[in-house]
Design an enzyme around this catalytic site. Sequence first.
Site, PDB file in Angstrom:
ATOM      1  N   LYS A  22     -11.656  10.422 -15.759  1.00  0.00           N
ATOM      2  CA  LYS A  22     -10.961   9.247 -15.193  1.00  0.00           C
ATOM      3  C   LYS A  22     -11.462   8.961 -13.781  1.00  0.00           C
ATOM      4  CE  LYS A  22      -6.672   9.833 -13.367  1.00  0.00           C
ATOM      5  NZ  LYS A  22      -6.514   9.409 -11.959  1.00  0.00           N
ATOM      6  N   ASN A  23     -11.448   9.987 -12.944  1.00  0.00           N
ATOM      7  CA  ASN A  23     -11.705   9.740 -11.525  1.00  0.00           C
ATOM      8  C   ASN A  23     -13.173   9.415 -11.236  1.00  0.00           C
ATOM      9  OD1 ASN A  23      -9.016  10.084 -11.173  1.00  0.00           O
ATOM     10  ND2 ASN A  23      -9.138  12.170 -10.384  1.00  0.00           N
ATOM     11  N   CYS A 117       0.117   6.748  -8.239  1.00  0.00           N
ATOM     12  CA  CYS A 117       1.145   7.750  -8.509  1.00  0.00           C
ATOM     13  C   CYS A 117       1.931   8.058  -7.238  1.00  0.00           C
ATOM     14  CB  CYS A 117       0.494   9.036  -9.023  1.00  0.00           C
ATOM     15  SG  CYS A 117       0.084   8.988 -10.760  1.00  0.00           S
ATOM     16  N   ARG A 122      -0.133   8.911   1.006  1.00  0.00           N
ATOM     17  CA  ARG A 122      -1.429   8.378   0.566  1.00  0.00           C
ATOM     18  C   ARG A 122      -1.910   7.168   1.372  1.00  0.00           C
ATOM     19  NH1 ARG A 122      -2.038   8.511  -5.806  1.00  0.00           N
ATOM     20  NH2 ARG A 122      -4.108   9.276  -5.312  1.00  0.00           N
ATOM     21  N   ASP A 305      -4.533  18.366  -8.880  1.00  0.00           N
ATOM     22  CA  ASP A 305      -4.135  17.675 -10.113  1.00  0.00           C
ATOM     23  C   ASP A 305      -3.744  18.640 -11.229  1.00  0.00           C
ATOM     24  OD1 ASP A 305      -4.649  15.227  -8.903  1.00  0.00           O
ATOM     25  OD2 ASP A 305      -6.770  15.390  -9.363  1.00  0.00           O
ATOM     26  N   ARG A 397      -1.886   6.431 -18.421  1.00  0.00           N
ATOM     27  CA  ARG A 397      -2.789   5.983 -17.353  1.00  0.00           C
ATOM     28  C   ARG A 397      -4.028   6.862 -17.285  1.00  0.00           C
ATOM     29  NH1 ARG A 397      -0.426   5.365 -11.505  1.00  0.00           N
ATOM     30  NH2 ARG A 397      -2.672   5.238 -11.257  1.00  0.00           N
TER      31      ARG A 397
HETATM   32  N1  EPU Z   1      -5.725  10.752   2.714  1.00  0.00           N
HETATM   33  C1  EPU Z   1      -5.450  10.227   3.955  1.00  0.00           C
HETATM   34  N2  EPU Z   1      -6.119   9.099   4.329  1.00  0.00           N
HETATM   35  C2  EPU Z   1      -7.032   8.493   3.525  1.00  0.00           C
HETATM   36  C3  EPU Z   1      -7.306   9.046   2.259  1.00  0.00           C
HETATM   37  C4  EPU Z   1      -6.633  10.185   1.879  1.00  0.00           C
HETATM   38  O1  EPU Z   1      -4.628  10.743   4.697  1.00  0.00           O
HETATM   39  O2  EPU Z   1      -7.599   7.472   3.917  1.00  0.00           O
HETATM   40  C5  EPU Z   1      -4.994  11.956   2.293  1.00  0.00           C
HETATM   41  C6  EPU Z   1      -4.115  11.668   1.065  1.00  0.00           C
HETATM   42  O3  EPU Z   1      -2.882  11.136   1.441  1.00  0.00           O
HETATM   43  C7  EPU Z   1      -4.014  13.031   0.434  1.00  0.00           C
HETATM   44  C8  EPU Z   1      -5.376  13.656   0.757  1.00  0.00           C
HETATM   45  O4  EPU Z   1      -5.916  12.912   1.844  1.00  0.00           O
HETATM   46  O5  EPU Z   1      -2.997  13.745   1.054  1.00  0.00           O
HETATM   47  C9  EPU Z   1      -6.378  13.650  -0.379  1.00  0.00           C
HETATM   48  O6  EPU Z   1      -6.517  12.353  -0.869  1.00  0.00           O
HETATM   49  P1  EPU Z   1      -7.856  11.863  -1.564  1.00  0.00           P
HETATM   50  O7  EPU Z   1      -8.347  10.688  -0.820  1.00  0.00           O
HETATM   51  O8  EPU Z   1      -8.777  13.012  -1.769  1.00  0.00           O
HETATM   52  O9  EPU Z   1      -7.299  11.392  -2.947  1.00  0.00           O
HETATM   53  P2  EPU Z   1      -7.630  10.059  -3.715  1.00  0.00           P
HETATM   54  O10 EPU Z   1      -9.053   9.744  -3.597  1.00  0.00           O
HETATM   55  O11 EPU Z   1      -6.638   9.042  -3.373  1.00  0.00           O
HETATM   56  C10 EPU Z   1      -8.322  11.239  -5.903  1.00  0.00           C
HETATM   57  C11 EPU Z   1      -7.842  11.228  -7.305  1.00  0.00           C
HETATM   58  C12 EPU Z   1      -6.499  11.915  -7.383  1.00  0.00           C
HETATM   59  C13 EPU Z   1      -6.635  13.328  -6.851  1.00  0.00           C
HETATM   60  C14 EPU Z   1      -7.238  13.326  -5.436  1.00  0.00           C
HETATM   61  C15 EPU Z   1      -7.518  14.703  -4.895  1.00  0.00           C
HETATM   62  C16 EPU Z   1      -8.791   9.161  -8.118  1.00  0.00           C
HETATM   63  C17 EPU Z   1      -8.582   7.819  -8.667  1.00  0.00           C
HETATM   64  N3  EPU Z   1      -7.718   9.863  -7.777  1.00  0.00           N
HETATM   65  O12 EPU Z   1      -7.345  10.523  -5.173  1.00  0.00           O
HETATM   66  O13 EPU Z   1      -6.190  11.956  -8.749  1.00  0.00           O
HETATM   67  O14 EPU Z   1      -5.369  13.935  -6.793  1.00  0.00           O
HETATM   68  O15 EPU Z   1      -8.456  12.578  -5.435  1.00  0.00           O
HETATM   69  O16 EPU Z   1      -8.424  15.363  -5.691  1.00  0.00           O
HETATM   70  O17 EPU Z   1      -9.910   9.610  -8.015  1.00  0.00           O
HETATM   71  C18 EPU Z   1      -4.807  12.250 -10.590  1.00  0.00           C
HETATM   72  O18 EPU Z   1      -5.843  12.177 -11.277  1.00  0.00           O
HETATM   73  O19 EPU Z   1      -3.695  12.605 -11.042  1.00  0.00           O
HETATM   74  C19 EPU Z   1      -4.896  11.921  -9.166  1.00  0.00           C
HETATM   75  C20 EPU Z   1      -3.838  11.671  -8.411  1.00  0.00           C
END
Ligand code: EPU
Length: 421
Positions: A22-23, A117, A122, A305, A397
């Site tokens: 997915k990601n 989610c 976030r 995750d 999802r």
């Molecule tokens: N964060 C910030 N500022 C930012 C971006 C992130 O503070 O600008 C914080 C977030 O709030 C969080 C941490 O950094 O506390 C990590 O967030 P990250 O950006 O790594 O997550 P993401 O890119 O939003 C992806 C996956 C998530 C997975 C995370 C961590 C996708 C679409 N989603 O999210 O997947 O948990 O990386 O590996 O790629 C899931 O699949 O269930 C899911 C939530």
Amino acid sequence: MDRICVRGQTPLRGRVTVSGSKNAALAIMAASLLVDGKVTLHNVPRIGDVHTMMELLTDLGATAQFTDQTTVTIDASQVLSLEAPYEVVRKMRASFNVMGPLLTRLGFARVPVPGGCDIGARPVNFHIEGLKKLGASLHSEHGIYTAEARRLVGANIYMDFQSAGATQHLMTAAALADGVTVIENCAAEPEVVDLASFLNSLGAQIEGAGTTTITVTGVRRLQGGEHTIIPDRLEAGTFAVAGAITQGDILIEGAIVEHMRPVVNKLEEAGILVTPTDVALRVAAAGRPKAVDIKTNPHPAFPTDLQQPFAALLSIADGTSVITENVYESRFRYVNELNRMGANIRVSARSAVITGVDRLTGCPVAATDLRAGAALICAALAAEGSTELVGSEHIDRGYEDLVGKLRGLGASIQRCEWIEK
Ligand code: EPU
């Protein structure tokens, strides 16, 4: 609204095939907006989030469609709209990653602050700060970010946290920027590596993906091409938990063990038999797992995750386990539901203390997010009696046909139409 009904305590047996990640798929689909030509993606999972991304790309003026069960073609040669609609972006955080490509193609973009989610605050500050470093001007008003840049220009970017999404977004935005971009303290997730492989196959020059420093040398153009999405390590990990929690014996086909080292390590520490082969992962368990402690962190540490499914597994472990969640500040909301099934989990700040119980018992439960849903399904598979889960749309999802795949492993699980009483 659908509910999922599970009758527990059947050991899972047989083979299951993992779908595409997915990601990785979401990041690659968003990056396809950069390409002035047709992109063909293989091994794309048929899940809600992929359909949402297709809807978003279509709203922006690209064409995006499934041409067979797992192949999606995207043609963004005609990107017309610079405004991502709120109705789509609110559903999914990965939508924010269209901003960089829109800026590159059109010099302007308007993207609402994303949804997704409900597992923590976030914010998108790393994305914003990174795009600013690349020369964009950005401001937010009425819940919408407006970005402008005549041309993005390579820069040095240091991220405070190894954010997967921001790494993917900034790497994508830098692919066609003028000059060299270095992203330090970036995420090393397999999904980041897959995105870099995709972009490089179309002509980008990205080095270092899979480490914490990525160097992107901007090129003038990306040509169309084909790419096969990597298997979903998080789906594979969920099946591993489902196999272990039911004391089953399953073969997870397509799982790439190099992507799953911390997960395999914790399963083995819990006394589960894990046998990797070139093309599959066998997971077999006899008896209750042993208690283990888990700390989540960005890859290659234990993935956040999978902390939810592992909490379900450890809830019936012999002994007390502690899970520490270091990525999201509130990813324990599902614990109440597990406790209603008889688990004994106490949450304090970022830690969950799980005192293993002999057995769980089925009851009505509600999924609050994608992985919470997966955790509750795993718990239901092990529980005595029946469980009815509402909130199955969260599961849809991110998991392709989870119910069908578990049935293929012998689980007693089905979708039932929800009738409001
Ligand atoms: N964060 C910030 N500022 C930012 C971006 C992130 O503070 O600008 C914080 C977030 O709030 C969080 C941490 O950094 O506390 C990590 O967030 P990250 O950006 O790594 O997550 P993401 O890119 O939003 C992806 C996956 C998530 C997975 C995370 C961590 C996708 C679409 N989603 O999210 O997947 O948990 O990386 O590996 O790629 C899931 O699949 O269930 C899911 C939530």
